[in-house]
Every structure is written in C-alpha cells, then in structure tokens.
Design a protein around this motif. Structure first.
Motif, mmCIF file in Angstrom:
data_model
loop_
_atom_site.group_PDB
_atom_site.id
_atom_site.type_symbol
_atom_site.label_atom_id
_atom_site.label_comp_id
_atom_site.label_asym_id
_atom_site.label_seq_id
_atom_site.Cartn_x
_atom_site.Cartn_y
_atom_site.Cartn_z
ATOM 1 N N ALA A 148 7.197 -0.483 -6.267
ATOM 2 C CA ALA A 148 6.343 0.288 -7.170
ATOM 3 C C ALA A 148 5.296 1.074 -6.389
ATOM 4 O O ALA A 148 5.039 2.246 -6.675
ATOM 5 C CB ALA A 148 5.675 -0.644 -8.176
ATOM 6 N N PHE A 149 4.700 0.430 -5.385
ATOM 7 C CA PHE A 149 3.706 1.100 -4.553
ATOM 8 C C PHE A 149 4.318 2.302 -3.849
ATOM 9 O O PHE A 149 3.736 3.388 -3.821
ATOM 10 C CB PHE A 149 3.132 0.092 -3.542
ATOM 11 C CG PHE A 149 1.984 0.607 -2.739
ATOM 12 C CD1 PHE A 149 0.770 0.878 -3.344
ATOM 13 C CD2 PHE A 149 2.100 0.800 -1.373
ATOM 14 C CE1 PHE A 149 -0.304 1.349 -2.608
ATOM 15 C CE2 PHE A 149 1.043 1.265 -0.633
ATOM 16 C CZ PHE A 149 -0.160 1.538 -1.252
ATOM 17 N N ILE A 190 4.975 5.127 -6.415
ATOM 18 C CA ILE A 190 3.741 5.790 -6.840
ATOM 19 C C ILE A 190 3.236 6.739 -5.759
ATOM 20 O O ILE A 190 2.856 7.875 -6.040
ATOM 21 C CB ILE A 190 2.660 4.741 -7.199
ATOM 22 C CG1 ILE A 190 3.044 4.030 -8.497
ATOM 23 C CG2 ILE A 190 1.284 5.381 -7.326
ATOM 24 C CD1 ILE A 190 2.210 2.803 -8.794
ATOM 25 N N GLY A 212 6.229 9.874 -5.055
ATOM 26 C CA GLY A 212 6.316 10.931 -6.064
ATOM 27 C C GLY A 212 7.605 11.729 -5.998
ATOM 28 O O GLY A 212 7.776 12.697 -6.732
#
Length: 157
Positions: free
Chosen positions: A13-14, A17, A20
């Motif tokens: 997830a990091f 994010i 992009g």
C-alpha cells in the motif's frame, strides 16, 4: 514469519501510494521490491522488532496529524527567524530524554525530532537522543516532553 504477513500489504500500500503509477511493468517491479524487502527483513530477523502491532495502527494517523501540525508550526518559526534582519538564534546541543521508550519508539522519536524544522537528532545515546537545535527554546520544549508523550501514546499497548 507470522509478522511478515501484515508487512506485505503495508509495504505494498505504501509503495502504491507513493508511486501513483499502475502500469503492468511498474506493478511488477513494485511487487518484486516489496517481496525483496520482506525477504531481507525476514532473513535479518528485523520484522519482529519493527512491525507495529495491528492494535496500534489506528493511532498512527492521529500521530501523523499531530506531527504535521508541529512541522507546520516549526516551519513558520524557522521562516520567521530566517527573514528577520537580526535573527535571535541560540544554537545548542543537548539530550532529549527517552525515558524507557522501546528501540522502535526511540527511532520514531528521533525521526520526529529531525522532521521538525529547527531541530536535528544527532544520535541515540543511553537514555535519550542527542539533539542539535536552532533555538534553545526548541530543546527545552523537547525536554518538557510533549513529543515524547505522543510517541509513548503511539507505542502504548
């Protein structure tokens, strides 16, 4: 190995994010990098010491918001001093106590100090963090313990 399971979606997830970009090539490279980091962490045995427990995760956003507010407040103070014709600077080095934080808590505390403009954590010593501060009042604020209390709240069981 049980601690690696929450590490995979957290890192993925990091990465998503921050990246992009969602093209097949970059998703493949991102997956490979996440798996490589997890493998290195597992082989080094550091996943047991660095992965926050799941019950602590809801406290992370409030800590980040609080720290963001401190960064903004300090940025304004540093900018104000930079624009003064005769800035009232009192650079100092001192110890900000950690008072029994875990090793992960000490790292979070040290990084939080460094993220705040005008202060820089130099290294972790026996019972504190050696800090260079642009203003003596910033070091005194750290010694007063507000940031330490926030890190302790983040780390509480």
């Amino acid at each position: 190995m049980r601690r690696v399971i929450p590490l995979v979606p957290t890192l993925a997830a990091f990465w998503l994010i921050l990246s992009g970009h969602y093209t097949p090539l970059l998703l493949t490279l991102g997956t490979a990098s996440v798996l490589l980091v997890v493998l290195i962490a597992w082989r080094a045995g550091i996943e047991d010491r660095t992965t926050p427990k799941i019950e602590r995760w809801p406290r992370i956003p409030s800590f980040c918001l609080w720290l963001g507010g401190q960064v903004i407040q300090s940025s304004i103070s540093v900018a104000w001093q930079a624009w003064l014709p005769r800035p009232d600077l009192q650079p100092t080095v001192g110890i900000a106590p950690t008072d029994g934080l875990s090793p992960l808590g000490e790292v979070i505390y040290g990084h939080s100090i460094t993220l705040t403009p005008g202060t820089l954590s130099l290294h972790i010593v026996g019972d504190g963090v050696r800090v260079h501060s642009w203003q003596r009042s910033d070091l005194e604020a750290l010694r007063a313990g507000r940031m330490l209390a926030e890190v302790r709240r983040l780390e509480a069981p």
